[in-house]
Design a protein around this motif. Sequence first.
Motif, mmCIF file in Angstrom:
data_model
loop_
_atom_site.group_PDB
_atom_site.id
_atom_site.type_symbol
_atom_site.label_atom_id
_atom_site.label_comp_id
_atom_site.label_asym_id
_atom_site.label_seq_id
_atom_site.Cartn_x
_atom_site.Cartn_y
_atom_site.Cartn_z
ATOM 1 N N UNK A 137 -3.344 -63.277 68.342
ATOM 2 C CA UNK A 137 -4.730 -63.105 67.912
ATOM 3 C C UNK A 137 -5.668 -63.972 68.741
ATOM 4 N N UNK A 138 -5.228 -65.174 69.084
ATOM 5 C CA UNK A 138 -6.055 -66.038 69.933
ATOM 6 C C UNK A 138 -6.281 -65.387 71.286
ATOM 7 N N UNK A 139 -5.231 -64.803 71.860
ATOM 8 C CA UNK A 139 -5.372 -64.153 73.150
ATOM 9 C C UNK A 139 -6.313 -62.971 73.106
ATOM 10 N N UNK A 147 -2.544 -62.439 78.328
ATOM 11 C CA UNK A 147 -1.173 -62.930 78.369
ATOM 12 C C UNK A 147 -0.359 -62.220 77.283
ATOM 13 N N UNK A 148 0.943 -62.117 77.533
ATOM 14 C CA UNK A 148 1.831 -61.529 76.539
ATOM 15 C C UNK A 148 2.457 -62.640 75.701
ATOM 16 N N UNK A 149 2.745 -62.307 74.459
ATOM 17 C CA UNK A 149 3.413 -63.230 73.550
ATOM 18 C C UNK A 149 4.778 -62.646 73.215
ATOM 19 N N UNK A 150 5.816 -63.422 73.518
ATOM 20 C CA UNK A 150 7.195 -63.001 73.265
ATOM 21 C C UNK A 150 7.792 -63.916 72.202
ATOM 22 N N UNK A 173 -3.494 -55.527 63.038
ATOM 23 C CA UNK A 173 -4.379 -55.978 64.112
ATOM 24 C C UNK A 173 -4.087 -55.300 65.448
ATOM 25 N N UNK A 174 -3.101 -54.409 65.497
ATOM 26 C CA UNK A 174 -2.750 -53.670 66.725
ATOM 27 C C UNK A 174 -2.477 -54.618 67.899
ATOM 28 N N UNK A 175 -1.619 -55.595 67.662
ATOM 29 C CA UNK A 175 -1.346 -56.614 68.677
ATOM 30 C C UNK A 175 -0.320 -56.089 69.686
ATOM 31 N N UNK A 176 -0.804 -55.250 70.598
ATOM 32 C CA UNK A 176 0.113 -54.593 71.535
ATOM 33 C C UNK A 176 0.585 -55.508 72.665
ATOM 34 N N UNK A 177 0.072 -56.713 72.715
ATOM 35 C CA UNK A 177 0.582 -57.675 73.703
ATOM 36 C C UNK A 177 1.594 -58.623 73.069
ATOM 37 N N UNK A 178 2.061 -58.286 71.868
ATOM 38 C CA UNK A 178 3.085 -59.065 71.163
ATOM 39 C C UNK A 178 4.394 -58.278 71.154
ATOM 40 N N UNK A 179 5.458 -58.931 71.603
ATOM 41 C CA UNK A 179 6.783 -58.312 71.579
ATOM 42 C C UNK A 179 7.753 -59.216 70.837
ATOM 43 N N UNK A 236 -1.723 -50.207 71.587
ATOM 44 C CA UNK A 236 -2.134 -50.036 70.209
ATOM 45 C C UNK A 236 -1.143 -50.472 69.157
ATOM 46 N N UNK A 237 0.060 -50.873 69.577
ATOM 47 C CA UNK A 237 1.076 -51.291 68.618
ATOM 48 C C UNK A 237 1.866 -52.469 69.155
ATOM 49 N N UNK A 238 2.237 -53.415 68.294
ATOM 50 C CA UNK A 238 3.219 -54.416 68.714
ATOM 51 C C UNK A 238 4.584 -53.736 68.831
ATOM 52 N N UNK A 239 5.464 -54.340 69.583
ATOM 53 C CA UNK A 239 6.789 -53.759 69.807
ATOM 54 C C UNK A 239 7.882 -54.675 69.288
ATOM 55 N N UNK A 240 8.840 -54.067 68.590
ATOM 56 C CA UNK A 240 10.043 -54.781 68.160
ATOM 57 C C UNK A 240 11.234 -54.194 68.912
#
Length: 623
Positions: A137-139, A147-150, A173-179, A236-240
Motif C-alpha cells: 500500500x505504501x508503494x 517496486x514489487x513486494x514478495x 485494494x487490487x495490490x497487483x505488485x504483491x506476490x 489488478x490482482x495480487x498473486x498467490x
Amino acid sequence: MTTLGLTHDMTVQELSDLGQQLRVDSVRAADAAGSGHPTSSMSAADLMAVLLARHLHYDFDRPEHPGNDRFILSKGHASPLLYAAYKAAGAISDPELLTFRKAGSRLEGHPTPRLPWVEVATGSLGQGLPVAVGEALAGKRLDHVDYRVWALCGDSELAEGSIWEAAEAAGYEHLDHLTLIVDVNRLGQRGPTRHGHDLDAHARRFAAFGWHTIEIDGHDVDAIDLAFAEAASTAGQPTAILARTLKGKGVAAVENREGWHGKPLADAAEAIDELGGIRDLRVSVQPPPAVRALHVVRDGHLELPAYERGAKVATRDAYGEALTALGTARGDVVALDGEVGDSTRTEFFAKAHPERYFEFYIAEQQLVAAAVGMAARGWKPYAATFAAFLTRAHDFIRMAAVSGSDVNLVGSHAGVAIGQDGPSQMGLEDLAMFRAVQGSTVLYPCDANQTAHLVAELADRPGIGYLRTSRGPTSVIYGPEETFPVGGSKVLRSSDEDRLTIVAAGATVPEALCAAEMLAGEGIAARVIDLYSVKPVDRSTLRTAAERTGCLLTVEDHHEEGGIGDAVLDAFTDGRPVPRLARLAVTALPGSASPNEQLAAAGIDAEAIAASARLLVEHAVVA
C-alpha cells in the motif's frame, strides 16, 4: 568447491545448482549452530534461488534504495535459507554464515533488522503477509514507486486468521505488485498440515478474496520462473503462487518425513555429499530501476488546535483535530483506522488528507501490520481503534517492537467511563499491555490541550507509542501554552501542608481534583499529580511527593494489574524505602450504567478517592 559468478540469464541447470547450494548452506548453518530449521529451508530453496537470480531487483549495497523490491520471509524459522541467499548475493561471507544463532551474531534464529536487508522481524507466523500488504500500500498510494513486494510463507501459517485479513485487504485494494509465495511442504511442527499437498484447497480460498492463483511444482525451476513472470504481468490482482514442495528436499533421510522440524540433520556431512557438496555460486542480483522518490516536505509550521479552559471537550476529539493539524504540517504522517473513525475521530484526518488515510475495517491485526509496513518505508503512521480491540493485535505490537518500528497506536473508549456499552467495549487492560512492550511510550491525557500536545510529541518519538483517549467530554484544565514532555507529569495542587498525594491520569484527574477539594474542606491537604506519561514515568516528581507527603494514592480507570499503580511503583525500584501506597482501580466486572455510575461502582470517583484518602491519612497518623 565450485566458485562461479551467475547473472540473471542463468540456465535451468545453474538455477538448480543454486537451489542445491542454498540447501547445503542451510544444512551447514544449522549444523554449526546445533539448532535451527534446515528442513523448512530446504523445501523452499528452489523458490528462493529463482527469485534471487531471476526476478528480485535489489541493491544490497543500498538497502534504502527507493526502487528496491521488498522481500519478507514470513516463515522466519527458515532463516538459514535467507542467510544462505544473502551469502549467494555476496552480502555476507561464508564465515559469517557459520555464526548462525551464536551470541553476538547478526544471523539470529529468526530474522530481525539487525541485518540491513531485513526490514521487519519475522518468526511469529501469520505476520509476513499482513506487513507486506502495508508495504505494498505504501508503494502504491504513498511512494508512487513500482517496486514489487514478495512474501514467502509456509502452509502451516495459512491457519492464522491474520493471513486472511491480509488476503482480503490485498484483494480489495487490487495490490497487483504483491506476490505471495506459499511453500506447501505438507508438514508442520508436529505432523501434517490441515490441507497437506492439496493446492486446490489453498487456491480456492485465495481466489475467493480476489487473488490470482498459480499452482506449481516448487522444485521445477522452469515452472517457478514462469510463475514469477506471470505474477509480474498480472494486473489488478495480487498473486498467490502455491508451490508443492517436500520438506527436507534432497536428503533421503529427512525428505518428506515427520519428526525433523526444528532439528539439525543427524549427519550433516553425508547430507552435504548427497546434495552435491559445498558450492560457492555468487549471484548478480538485478539492480532496481532508477526512480525518483517523492521527498516529503515538512513546512515546519505546526498549528495545534487550542481549547479554552473550562470548555468541555473529549480527548478523542482533540486527537482527531491534532492529528489533522500534524498531517497538514508534516507530509509523512499517515492515519489508519479500523472502521471506527467516527468514534476515534480519525475521520477528521480522512476528510483533510484522504490520500494519506487508510481504512482497514474491523481487522485489527491487519491495521497494526499495515502500520508496521508503512513505517518500514519511512512513513509515520498513527493507527487507531477502540483500546479494547487493540488487545487482539498484541502479538503484532510485540513483534513491531522487535522490528524496531516507529509506530503510534491510539486506543479510544478506554475504561469504565465509556458508560452504557458495557465491559466488551471497555479498554481495561491496555495500559498493562503497552507498558510491557519493549521500549514503548505510554501516554494518557486528561484534557484536550494536553492531548493535542502529546499527539505532536509522539511524532518523533522512536519505538511503539500509545495514546489512550476517552469517549466523554471533560473539562479543559490546561491552557494551550502549556507543554507536556514525555516522561513528565503535572502537579495540579500542592502545599507545604499536604498529607498525601493523589496520583491520577486521564478520566480520573477531574475526580482526583474534586476529591482534593472535598478533603480540603475537612482540613486534609492533598497533593494531586496528573501522571499523563505512564511510561516513562516521572520518577523525580513522584519521589519528591512521597518524601513530602508520606502517602501516595493512585486512582485509575483500568484494572489494578499493570496500570498506573504499577507505573508509580516503578519510581521506587532503586532500593529506597517505598512510601505508604494505596491503589484504586477497576477490580470487579462492570455492567451497563452511565459514566458517573460506572466510576462510582468501580470505586474510582471523587467520593471513593476521598474516602480512601481519609483512611490512608488515619493509618499514617496511627503509624
